[in-house]
Scaffold this motif. Structure first.
Motif, PDB file in Angstrom:
ATOM      1  N   ARG A  37       1.176  -1.353   0.199  1.00  0.00           N
ATOM      2  CA  ARG A  37      -0.138   0.001  -0.092  1.00  0.00           C
ATOM      3  C   ARG A  37       0.919   0.640   0.091  1.00  0.00           C
ATOM      4  O   ARG A  37       0.481   2.616  -0.732  1.00  0.00           O
ATOM      5  CB  ARG A  37      -0.721  -0.122   0.915  1.00  0.00           C
ATOM      6  CG  ARG A  37      -1.692   1.144   1.351  1.00  0.00           C
ATOM      7  CD  ARG A  37      -2.511   1.483   2.568  1.00  0.00           C
ATOM      8  NE  ARG A  37      -3.493  -0.211   2.452  1.00  0.00           N
ATOM      9  CZ  ARG A  37      -5.179   0.414   1.551  1.00  0.00           C
ATOM     10  NH1 ARG A  37      -5.264   1.610   1.149  1.00  0.00           N
ATOM     11  NH2 ARG A  37      -5.501  -0.876   1.790  1.00  0.00           N
ATOM     12  N   HIS A  38       1.769   1.269   1.116  1.00  0.00           N
ATOM     13  CA  HIS A  38       2.782   2.316   0.865  1.00  0.00           C
ATOM     14  C   HIS A  38       3.874   2.459  -0.668  1.00  0.00           C
ATOM     15  O   HIS A  38       3.721   3.622  -1.095  1.00  0.00           O
ATOM     16  CB  HIS A  38       4.156   1.725   2.056  1.00  0.00           C
ATOM     17  CG  HIS A  38       4.630   2.738   1.748  1.00  0.00           C
ATOM     18  ND1 HIS A  38       6.189   3.163   1.396  1.00  0.00           N
ATOM     19  CD2 HIS A  38       5.260   4.041   2.822  1.00  0.00           C
ATOM     20  CE1 HIS A  38       6.913   4.448   1.646  1.00  0.00           C
ATOM     21  NE2 HIS A  38       6.288   4.603   2.825  1.00  0.00           N
ATOM     22  N   LEU A  41       1.214   4.064  -2.633  1.00  0.00           N
ATOM     23  CA  LEU A  41       0.318   5.393  -2.625  1.00  0.00           C
ATOM     24  C   LEU A  41       1.773   6.701  -2.980  1.00  0.00           C
ATOM     25  O   LEU A  41       1.664   7.391  -3.857  1.00  0.00           O
ATOM     26  CB  LEU A  41       0.885   5.872  -1.314  1.00  0.00           C
ATOM     27  CG  LEU A  41      -0.793   5.669  -0.964  1.00  0.00           C
ATOM     28  CD1 LEU A  41      -0.820   5.767   1.000  1.00  0.00           C
ATOM     29  CD2 LEU A  41      -1.335   6.736  -1.212  1.00  0.00           C
ATOM     30  N   VAL A 103       5.144   9.223   3.436  1.00  0.00           N
ATOM     31  CA  VAL A 103       4.269   8.091   2.678  1.00  0.00           C
ATOM     32  C   VAL A 103       4.290   7.429   4.545  1.00  0.00           C
ATOM     33  O   VAL A 103       5.831   6.653   4.693  1.00  0.00           O
ATOM     34  CB  VAL A 103       3.918   7.426   2.238  1.00  0.00           C
ATOM     35  CG1 VAL A 103       2.927   6.021   3.226  1.00  0.00           C
ATOM     36  CG2 VAL A 103       4.158   7.569   0.855  1.00  0.00           C
ATOM     37  N   SER A 105       4.868   4.827   8.004  1.00  0.00           N
ATOM     38  CA  SER A 105       4.099   4.142   8.175  1.00  0.00           C
ATOM     39  C   SER A 105       4.691   3.455   9.277  1.00  0.00           C
ATOM     40  O   SER A 105       4.607   4.554   9.894  1.00  0.00           O
ATOM     41  CB  SER A 105       5.514   3.059   7.282  1.00  0.00           C
ATOM     42  OG  SER A 105       5.367   3.484   6.050  1.00  0.00           O
ATOM     43  N   GLU A 132      -0.532  10.342   4.982  1.00  0.00           N
ATOM     44  CA  GLU A 132      -0.822   9.951   6.773  1.00  0.00           C
ATOM     45  C   GLU A 132      -1.949   8.401   6.017  1.00  0.00           C
ATOM     46  O   GLU A 132      -3.180   9.057   5.239  1.00  0.00           O
ATOM     47  CB  GLU A 132      -1.534  10.390   7.305  1.00  0.00           C
ATOM     48  CG  GLU A 132      -0.856  11.456   8.513  1.00  0.00           C
ATOM     49  CD  GLU A 132      -0.105  10.989   8.889  1.00  0.00           C
ATOM     50  OE1 GLU A 132       0.094   9.934   9.561  1.00  0.00           O
ATOM     51  OE2 GLU A 132       0.932  11.807   9.572  1.00  0.00           O
ATOM     52  N   GLN A 133      -1.844   6.968   6.335  1.00  0.00           N
ATOM     53  CA  GLN A 133      -2.700   6.243   5.716  1.00  0.00           C
ATOM     54  C   GLN A 133      -3.608   6.305   7.165  1.00  0.00           C
ATOM     55  O   GLN A 133      -3.475   5.251   8.319  1.00  0.00           O
ATOM     56  CB  GLN A 133      -1.676   5.197   5.437  1.00  0.00           C
ATOM     57  CG  GLN A 133      -0.880   5.200   3.942  1.00  0.00           C
ATOM     58  CD  GLN A 133       0.356   4.055   4.347  1.00  0.00           C
ATOM     59  OE1 GLN A 133      -0.585   2.841   4.142  1.00  0.00           O
ATOM     60  NE2 GLN A 133       1.511   3.811   4.724  1.00  0.00           N
ATOM     61  N   GLY A 137      -8.232   3.914   5.476  1.00  0.00           N
ATOM     62  CA  GLY A 137      -7.948   3.745   4.105  1.00  0.00           C
ATOM     63  C   GLY A 137      -8.304   4.747   3.141  1.00  0.00           C
ATOM     64  O   GLY A 137      -7.343   4.343   2.347  1.00  0.00           O
ATOM     65  N   PRO A 139      -6.165   8.138   2.287  1.00  0.00           N
ATOM     66  CA  PRO A 139      -4.930   8.905   2.311  1.00  0.00           C
ATOM     67  C   PRO A 139      -5.287  10.427   2.916  1.00  0.00           C
ATOM     68  O   PRO A 139      -6.195  10.922   2.542  1.00  0.00           O
ATOM     69  CB  PRO A 139      -3.698   8.824   1.403  1.00  0.00           C
ATOM     70  CG  PRO A 139      -4.513   7.550   0.448  1.00  0.00           C
ATOM     71  CD  PRO A 139      -5.957   7.628   0.793  1.00  0.00           C
ATOM     72  N   LEU A 178      -7.795   3.674  -4.262  1.00  0.00           N
ATOM     73  CA  LEU A 178      -6.563   3.072  -4.031  1.00  0.00           C
ATOM     74  C   LEU A 178      -6.427   1.669  -3.949  1.00  0.00           C
ATOM     75  O   LEU A 178      -7.220   0.861  -2.831  1.00  0.00           O
ATOM     76  CB  LEU A 178      -5.909   3.367  -2.149  1.00  0.00           C
ATOM     77  CG  LEU A 178      -4.270   2.447  -2.229  1.00  0.00           C
ATOM     78  CD1 LEU A 178      -3.287   3.532  -3.435  1.00  0.00           C
ATOM     79  CD2 LEU A 178      -3.772   3.544  -0.881  1.00  0.00           C
TER      80      LEU A 178
END
Length: 178
Positions: A37-38, A41, A103, A105, A132-133, A137, A139, A178
């Motif tokens: 996911r990171h 993004l 991003v 984490s 920020e995640q 879900g 961002p 995403l």
């Protein structure tokens, strides 16, 4: 015993030796492997920024920016928007960079929110974005603009899902799918 490394020593290391690390005040700092996911993004942001930036700027992921030589500080932002004419210049330096994106984490919260923001500002990088995640879900993207008089960032806009920024250039990036 921990010892500082110099820029010349770091520059002699192979790509494999430099993978998964940053250097802060001459000390090697391990960086954990990012999640899928990171990485997605970061890639979506880089692609959107590259399209919007025009021919004078490139946007890429996963390479060092040399913030200072002594003591050596190399950071590896998740996304870097840099002058296209410096693509073959190594190391990439703050004067080549317009915008960096981190991003966040799990485990990098303080570093991304405080430490890196301060280092990028002091190095003179004009724009900083922090992603920020969120638990939803979708961002959140926090944008910052350099105040050159204080060498610190002032708050810019905050975007949820879709980035519709006017600075450093007009850009619209949908991160909500995403």
């Amino acid at each position: 015993m921990h010892t500082q490394i110099a820029a010349e020593q770091y520059d002699s290391w192979s790509t494999e030796q430099c993978a998964g690390i940053e250097v802060v005040d001459g000390m090697v700092v391990a960086t954990p492997s990012p999640s899928i996911r990171h990485n997605r993004l970061a890639r979506l942001l880089a692609n959107g920024l590259e399209l919007a930036a025009g021919p004078d700027w490139n946007a890429d992921t996963g390479f060092d920016v040399r913030l200072q030589d002594v003591p050596l500080t190399n950071r590896r932002p998740d996304v870097v928007v840099y002058r296209a004419d410096t693509i073959d210049v190594s190391p990439t330096r703050p004067e080549h960079v317009l915008l960096v994106v981190e991003v966040v984490s799990p485990g990098s919260e303080t570093t991304d929110r405080i430490v890196k923001a301060d280092q990028y500002a002091k190095a003179g990088i004009a724009f900083y974005w922090r992603v920020e995640q969120a638990a939803t879900g979708i961002p959140l993207v926090y944008t910052y603009v350099l105040d050159p008089a204080s060498s610190s960032y002032r708050d810019g806009e905050v975007f949820t899902g879709t980035v519709k920024a006017a600075v450093p250039f007009l850009v619209e990036i949908d991160l909500g799918t995403l």
